[in-house]
Design a protein around this motif. Structure first.
Motif, PDB file in Angstrom:
ATOM      1  N   VAL A  59     -28.250  -4.310  13.737  1.00  0.00           N
ATOM      2  CA  VAL A  59     -28.252  -5.613  14.610  1.00  0.00           C
ATOM      3  C   VAL A  59     -27.737  -6.731  13.789  1.00  0.00           C
ATOM      4  O   VAL A  59     -28.105  -7.055  12.736  1.00  0.00           O
ATOM      5  CB  VAL A  59     -29.841  -5.856  15.265  1.00  0.00           C
ATOM      6  CG1 VAL A  59     -30.613  -6.384  14.043  1.00  0.00           C
ATOM      7  CG2 VAL A  59     -29.718  -6.705  16.202  1.00  0.00           C
ATOM      8  N   GLY A  60     -26.893  -7.639  14.741  1.00  0.00           N
ATOM      9  CA  GLY A  60     -26.348  -8.909  14.353  1.00  0.00           C
ATOM     10  C   GLY A  60     -25.869  -9.566  15.575  1.00  0.00           C
ATOM     11  O   GLY A  60     -24.925  -8.911  16.356  1.00  0.00           O
ATOM     12  N   SER A  61     -26.150 -10.775  15.912  1.00  0.00           N
ATOM     13  CA  SER A  61     -25.844 -11.516  16.894  1.00  0.00           C
ATOM     14  C   SER A  61     -24.821 -12.454  16.738  1.00  0.00           C
ATOM     15  O   SER A  61     -24.698 -13.123  15.676  1.00  0.00           O
ATOM     16  CB  SER A  61     -27.136 -12.031  17.862  1.00  0.00           C
ATOM     17  OG  SER A  61     -27.954 -10.721  18.263  1.00  0.00           O
ATOM     18  N   LEU A  62     -23.705 -12.603  17.835  1.00  0.00           N
ATOM     19  CA  LEU A  62     -22.850 -13.687  17.802  1.00  0.00           C
ATOM     20  C   LEU A  62     -22.946 -14.406  18.975  1.00  0.00           C
ATOM     21  O   LEU A  62     -23.532 -13.906  20.170  1.00  0.00           O
ATOM     22  CB  LEU A  62     -21.505 -13.028  17.576  1.00  0.00           C
ATOM     23  CG  LEU A  62     -21.281 -12.327  16.457  1.00  0.00           C
ATOM     24  CD1 LEU A  62     -19.805 -11.801  16.338  1.00  0.00           C
ATOM     25  CD2 LEU A  62     -21.477 -13.212  15.240  1.00  0.00           C
ATOM     26  N   TYR A  63     -22.254 -15.731  19.296  1.00  0.00           N
ATOM     27  CA  TYR A  63     -22.131 -16.202  20.681  1.00  0.00           C
ATOM     28  C   TYR A  63     -20.674 -16.524  20.808  1.00  0.00           C
ATOM     29  O   TYR A  63     -19.717 -16.536  19.865  1.00  0.00           O
ATOM     30  CB  TYR A  63     -22.938 -17.479  20.553  1.00  0.00           C
ATOM     31  CG  TYR A  63     -22.332 -18.616  19.721  1.00  0.00           C
ATOM     32  CD1 TYR A  63     -21.540 -19.649  20.269  1.00  0.00           C
ATOM     33  CD2 TYR A  63     -22.659 -18.721  18.327  1.00  0.00           C
ATOM     34  CE1 TYR A  63     -20.755 -20.605  19.443  1.00  0.00           C
ATOM     35  CE2 TYR A  63     -22.007 -19.638  17.588  1.00  0.00           C
ATOM     36  CZ  TYR A  63     -20.977 -20.704  18.028  1.00  0.00           C
ATOM     37  OH  TYR A  63     -20.640 -21.863  17.410  1.00  0.00           O
ATOM     38  N   TYR A  64     -20.184 -16.521  22.007  1.00  0.00           N
ATOM     39  CA  TYR A  64     -18.832 -16.667  22.431  1.00  0.00           C
ATOM     40  C   TYR A  64     -18.711 -17.892  23.292  1.00  0.00           C
ATOM     41  O   TYR A  64     -19.888 -18.095  24.190  1.00  0.00           O
ATOM     42  CB  TYR A  64     -18.285 -15.446  22.772  1.00  0.00           C
ATOM     43  CG  TYR A  64     -18.263 -14.332  22.102  1.00  0.00           C
ATOM     44  CD1 TYR A  64     -17.677 -14.154  20.947  1.00  0.00           C
ATOM     45  CD2 TYR A  64     -19.397 -13.199  22.310  1.00  0.00           C
ATOM     46  CE1 TYR A  64     -17.730 -13.091  20.096  1.00  0.00           C
ATOM     47  CE2 TYR A  64     -19.508 -12.072  21.757  1.00  0.00           C
ATOM     48  CZ  TYR A  64     -18.794 -12.139  20.590  1.00  0.00           C
ATOM     49  OH  TYR A  64     -18.832 -11.086  19.851  1.00  0.00           O
ATOM     50  N   TYR A  65     -17.765 -18.451  23.486  1.00  0.00           N
ATOM     51  CA  TYR A  65     -17.642 -19.590  24.339  1.00  0.00           C
ATOM     52  C   TYR A  65     -16.900 -19.163  25.699  1.00  0.00           C
ATOM     53  O   TYR A  65     -16.162 -18.317  25.757  1.00  0.00           O
ATOM     54  CB  TYR A  65     -16.812 -20.962  23.807  1.00  0.00           C
ATOM     55  CG  TYR A  65     -17.281 -21.568  22.838  1.00  0.00           C
ATOM     56  CD1 TYR A  65     -18.541 -22.659  23.302  1.00  0.00           C
ATOM     57  CD2 TYR A  65     -16.998 -21.817  21.443  1.00  0.00           C
ATOM     58  CE1 TYR A  65     -19.151 -23.316  22.377  1.00  0.00           C
ATOM     59  CE2 TYR A  65     -17.824 -22.405  20.720  1.00  0.00           C
ATOM     60  CZ  TYR A  65     -18.694 -23.239  21.028  1.00  0.00           C
ATOM     61  OH  TYR A  65     -19.411 -24.003  20.072  1.00  0.00           O
ATOM     62  N   SER A  66     -17.411 -19.547  26.780  1.00  0.00           N
ATOM     63  CA  SER A  66     -16.812 -18.928  27.903  1.00  0.00           C
ATOM     64  C   SER A  66     -15.332 -19.528  28.255  1.00  0.00           C
ATOM     65  O   SER A  66     -15.051 -20.630  27.635  1.00  0.00           O
ATOM     66  CB  SER A  66     -17.426 -19.741  29.307  1.00  0.00           C
ATOM     67  OG  SER A  66     -17.476 -21.322  29.317  1.00  0.00           O
ATOM     68  N   GLY A  67     -14.431 -18.836  28.747  1.00  0.00           N
ATOM     69  CA  GLY A  67     -13.121 -18.890  28.604  1.00  0.00           C
ATOM     70  C   GLY A  67     -12.513 -18.373  27.625  1.00  0.00           C
ATOM     71  O   GLY A  67     -11.097 -18.441  27.452  1.00  0.00           O
ATOM     72  N   THR A 307     -11.080 -11.973  28.577  1.00  0.00           N
ATOM     73  CA  THR A 307     -11.252 -13.402  28.804  1.00  0.00           C
ATOM     74  C   THR A 307     -12.473 -13.764  29.263  1.00  0.00           C
ATOM     75  O   THR A 307     -13.062 -13.072  30.519  1.00  0.00           O
ATOM     76  CB  THR A 307     -10.089 -14.057  29.517  1.00  0.00           C
ATOM     77  OG1 THR A 307      -8.974 -13.650  29.122  1.00  0.00           O
ATOM     78  CG2 THR A 307     -10.389 -15.638  29.741  1.00  0.00           C
ATOM     79  N   ILE A 308     -13.706 -14.129  28.452  1.00  0.00           N
ATOM     80  CA  ILE A 308     -14.977 -13.947  29.094  1.00  0.00           C
ATOM     81  C   ILE A 308     -14.946 -15.009  30.123  1.00  0.00           C
ATOM     82  O   ILE A 308     -14.424 -16.191  30.098  1.00  0.00           O
ATOM     83  CB  ILE A 308     -15.747 -14.932  27.815  1.00  0.00           C
ATOM     84  CG1 ILE A 308     -15.602 -13.610  26.646  1.00  0.00           C
ATOM     85  CG2 ILE A 308     -17.205 -15.090  28.214  1.00  0.00           C
ATOM     86  CD1 ILE A 308     -16.473 -14.051  25.570  1.00  0.00           C
ATOM     87  N   PRO A 309     -15.656 -14.751  31.185  1.00  0.00           N
ATOM     88  CA  PRO A 309     -15.643 -15.674  32.326  1.00  0.00           C
ATOM     89  C   PRO A 309     -16.007 -17.008  32.228  1.00  0.00           C
ATOM     90  O   PRO A 309     -17.134 -17.230  31.414  1.00  0.00           O
ATOM     91  CB  PRO A 309     -16.490 -14.660  33.384  1.00  0.00           C
ATOM     92  CG  PRO A 309     -16.387 -13.409  33.026  1.00  0.00           C
ATOM     93  CD  PRO A 309     -16.331 -13.664  31.380  1.00  0.00           C
ATOM     94  N   ASN A 310     -15.744 -18.151  33.017  1.00  0.00           N
ATOM     95  CA  ASN A 310     -16.029 -19.296  32.855  1.00  0.00           C
ATOM     96  C   ASN A 310     -17.524 -19.414  33.398  1.00  0.00           C
ATOM     97  O   ASN A 310     -18.226 -20.427  32.880  1.00  0.00           O
ATOM     98  CB  ASN A 310     -15.286 -20.198  33.554  1.00  0.00           C
ATOM     99  CG  ASN A 310     -14.016 -20.506  32.691  1.00  0.00           C
ATOM    100  OD1 ASN A 310     -13.896 -20.478  31.422  1.00  0.00           O
ATOM    101  ND2 ASN A 310     -12.763 -20.355  33.402  1.00  0.00           N
TER     102      ASN A 310
END
Length: 796
Positions: A59-67, A307-310
């Motif tokens: 386990v290891g978590s990240l975050y991404y920005y929308s768009g 492309t991560i949804p906004n």
């Protein structure tokens, strides 16, 4: 609701082969949590993967920005888009406040009495994706009896029982029927990202049936029945058709006395709205070979740019990929319950005989039937020599077939991640995520995972885009796995490589200033050199990427032992046209192992799209190339670039043939590869925007060229409307929109030309008095033109 018997059946494979599918970025779990051993502890923890026990990452978590753009990478063991079978990949995501990885490898209970506060949904010790209520609804709902179950005995009518899971084994709160079939006919929390299929003609169906755009229906039964029995007394389980649903009543007729005056409640067939999202991307699958958990053509991994949804902002999300495969021994997309085992038979009612030119009765007697491990008599009569006991014996061949694995689905899911709103102070147009995949160990120790690499390994960005450097690892890999630094640990960093020391390829060295670092080196550049230029980042950012200062004040950093498993530089704007090479200093210590990456920063905006039968739209801003469905039969990667007017003029000036006519360049796009991109009788449409042009034109001409040696400019028929120039094309090429001024405009411009002439004369006099200034100006112009020419020729 469409007839249940016609619902598409996913996947298939012969039983003795494991057609595993593993997600590498975002970090796949394969039901792992944080085990310090190669095998996962519990394959039933969160979902049914049917993968090898050793797959997945801790386990290891990240975050991404929308768009932002996230590179999804995976491996699958058996082929796609090849002659041996049919396959599809379904990519989806789900977000929710209770979605979590948990802190134990035990499976969450389906009995609230075993959970804290009698509420399994909120018992944070256990990992959970789907909710308890979702699973209870699945368990209580009647299974779809229109589906193909072959010769399997599925004796319980619950939706938890399927051909792949006839015993109803529970994995977390996943609904087995929903797992095995797409598109599913009942409401689901999963939202579609993309479907990749070997037959893109099915995209029309998938796009229309996706829950992103189409509602679902379900049966709501009277609450006393559901609460007390968790199933309907009249039918056994909650119905899954409108007709059966509306027959459900409470109290039941046999419970009502003749003189009673009671209110009867009936089942209600309700509609659940669609997710209200765009239709999923649907494309033809990339090629992959049989029995090979590895890369595709060119040595690149199987990948999809998401492309991560906004509108996806949430702190608790999970991504899943399902791999659906069929061997082609039967048409899985038309198989239904009419082909299931009939009473008194031990095999499925499937026509195998006609495939071999046999009569049904003869075929059945010789074992040409669809059942478990059939013995097939290849020849009608094949006497042995010498005869055995005076009898003729046919030649029999036993086939290793497991019928619950014809039409088979595999899956992997990521660990949880967050999606956050893009900060207002980030002024770059595009954010590219740059992550690390893999885990500590050599190829045998990590398999079916992979060794370390950067994702994407080669990243293309535009000058002024943002790169979000972020990765995570683990401290609980097996201690005997090979690697540098403290046993059992994952660590990574980014340091630019030393400059090129020798020629590569053609023997022509790249001019200085355009290539930073050299992939052939294994040594990092010194960060204390004030002259280094790496993506335009400052010394502080470079020190953090190297692992020297980020959340760490000194310590044992020669092998990054005292740095943390998680690193986040945040989005950083990159500047400086060039080709950049970098490495991880910790995982680069063996002659046959390296962790290196390459990044291209271009002046031009560019984008990629796969074009296949399903068509595509390749877009940059207002410029686009549109391929209609059916214009191409085989998949091809098409790249489109938009050049500024100045950059386009620089390239034009270096070509062998000058562009004919026209006054000035309004806009310029290039489409690659420079070959025919459509079928023999098809074209695609290009729309070029001239709204941003500073030089107005009364009319517009469009010219094209491949840029190859001796290539001529060709004028194309084009229409102009609302600042857009539209025309048809067949090949990849450079397309230039030029203003075409008429005679009255030229006459009206004489006065302006006189002013320009005076300015030119003044400039000439100035440079005559200062020849050193003129020499410097000529040198800069020559360098600019040469760089533009090299850049274009390298792309062609």
């Amino acid at each position: 609701m469409r007839p249940l018997a016609l619902v598409v059946l996913l996947a298939a494979l012969v039983s003795h082969i494991n057609a595993d599918c593993y997600l590498h970025n975002p970090r796949g779990s394969n039901n792992r949590l944080d085990e310090a051993n190669r095998d996962r502890n519990n394959g039933n923890r969160m979902f049914d993967s049917q993968n090898n026990n050793r797959g997945g990452y801790n386990v290891g978590s990240l975050y991404y920005y929308s768009g932002s753009v996230l590179n999804v990478e995976w491996t699958n063991q058996h082929s796609c888009n090849g002659p041996n079978n049919h396959c599809e990949f379904v990519m989806q995501y789900m977000c929710g406040d209770l979605v979590r990885d948990g802190s134990t490898t035990s499976t969450i209970s389906d009995n609230p009495a075993n959970c804290r506060d009698y509420n399994c949904n909120t018992d944070m010790k256990y990992g959970m994706h789907e909710t308890y209520n979702y699973y209870l609804d699945c368990k209580s709902r009647k299974r779809n009896k229109g589906l193909f179950t072959a010769d399997r005995n599925v004796n319980v009518d619950s939706a938890t029982r399927t051909r792949q899971n006839p015993g109803g084994t529970r994995r977390g709160y996943e609904c087995p029927e929903e797992r095995d079939h797409y598109p599913y006919w009942h409401p689901s929390p999963w939202k579609d990202v993309a479907i990749l299929t070997n037959d893109p003609t099915r995209c029309v169906y998938y796009e229309a049936e996706s829950e992103n755009v189409k509602s679902r229906h379900y049966c709501q039964v009277p609450m006393p029945i559901y609460n007390k029995y968790t199933r309907v007394r009249r039918t056994g389980f909650i119905p899954n058709t409108k007709e059966e649903c509306e027959l459900v009543q409470w109290p039941e007729a046999n419970m009502i006395k003749e003189d009673e005056n009671v209110t009867i409640e009936y089942g209600q067939w309700l509609e659940s709205p669609s997710h209200g999202l765009p239709k999923p991307i649907c494309k033809q699958t990339q090629y992959s070979r049989d029995n090979h958990l590895g890369n595709t053509h060119g040595g690149f991994p199987l990948m999809f740019n998401w492309t991560i949804p906004n509108d996806m902002e949430h702190e608790h999300c999970v991504f899943r990929i399902r791999y659906n495969i069929t061997s082609g021994d039967y048409d899985a997309w038309s198989a239904n319950s009419t082909m299931n085992k009939m009473k008194g038979k031990n095999y499925a009612n499937m026509d195998i005989a006609s495939r071999f030119g046999l009569q049904p009765m003869n075929a059945d007697g010789r074992g040409y039937v669809f059942k478990q491990n059939p013995i097939v008599e290849l020849f009608d009569e094949f006497p042995t020599t010498p005869p055995m006991s005076g009898n003729d014996k046919d030649f029999g061949l036993r086939l290793a077939i497991n019928t619950n694995q014809f039409g088979r689905t595999f899956q992997d899911r990521s660990h949880t991640f967050a999606v956050r709103r893009r900060p207002d102070d980030i002024d770059c147009k595009t954010i590219h995520n740059l992550n690390v995949r893999g885990k500590r160990g050599n190829i045998v120790q990590t398999y079916p995972g992979v060794e370390y690499d950067f994702v994407p390994n080669r990243l293309h960005a535009r000058d002024g885009d943002c790169i979000h450097f972020q990765w995570t690892g683990s401290n609980t890999n097996p201690n005997n796995n090979d690697g540098q630094g403290k046993a059992g640990t994952d660590r990574s960093n980014v340091v630019m490589l030393e400059p090129q020391r020798y020629d590569e390829g053609s023997g022509v060295a790249v001019p200085s200033g355009n290539k930073i670092g050299h992939w052939g080196n294994s040594y990092p550049e010194h960060l204390d050199d004030s002259k280094i230029s790496f993506l335009g980042l400052g010394k502080e950012d470079l020190d953090q990427l190297a692992g020297l200062t980020h959340f760490q004040f000194r310590g044992e950093l020669s092998e990054l032992d005292d740095s943390g498993t998680y690193f986040d530089l945040g989005p950083k704007k990159v500047t400086g046209i060039g080709e950049y090479h970098y490495l991880c200093t910790r995982n680069n210590n063996f002659s046959n192992r390296s962790q290196k990456g390459k990044m291209y920063v271009n002046k031009q905006a560019q984008t990629w799209a796969q074009v296949d039968w399903n068509g595509a739209e390749v877009r940059i801003g207002d410029n686009k190339a549109t391929f209609s469905r059916g214009s191409r039969n085989t998949p091809i990667q098409v790249r489109m670039e938009e050049w500024t007017s100045d950059a386009c003029d620089d390239v034009i000036s270096t070509l062998d043939q000058p562009i004919p006519g026209g006054d000035s360049t309004l806009n310029c796009v290039a489409v690659y590869p420079p070959e025919r991109l459509t079928g023999p009788n098809s074209t695609y449409q290009i729309d070029i925007s001239t709204q941003g042009a500073t030089k107005l034109a009364s009319s517009v001409d469009v010219y094209s060229t491949t840029g190859a040696a001796g290539a001529q400019w060709k004028k194309l028929d084009a229409t102009v409307s609302d600042g857009m120039v539209s025309f048809a094309a067949t090949n990849g090429a450079i397309y230039v929109a030029r203003s075409a001024r008429n005679v009255p405009e030229i006459a009206g411009g004489v006065a302006a030309a006189a002013v320009v002439l005076i300015a030119v004369l003044g400039t000439v006099i100035y440079f005559c008095k200062k020849p050193e200034k003129w020499a410097a100006l000529r040198k800069r112009a020559g360098e600019k033109a040469q760089y533009a020419k090299r850049s274009f020729q390298s792309k062609v």
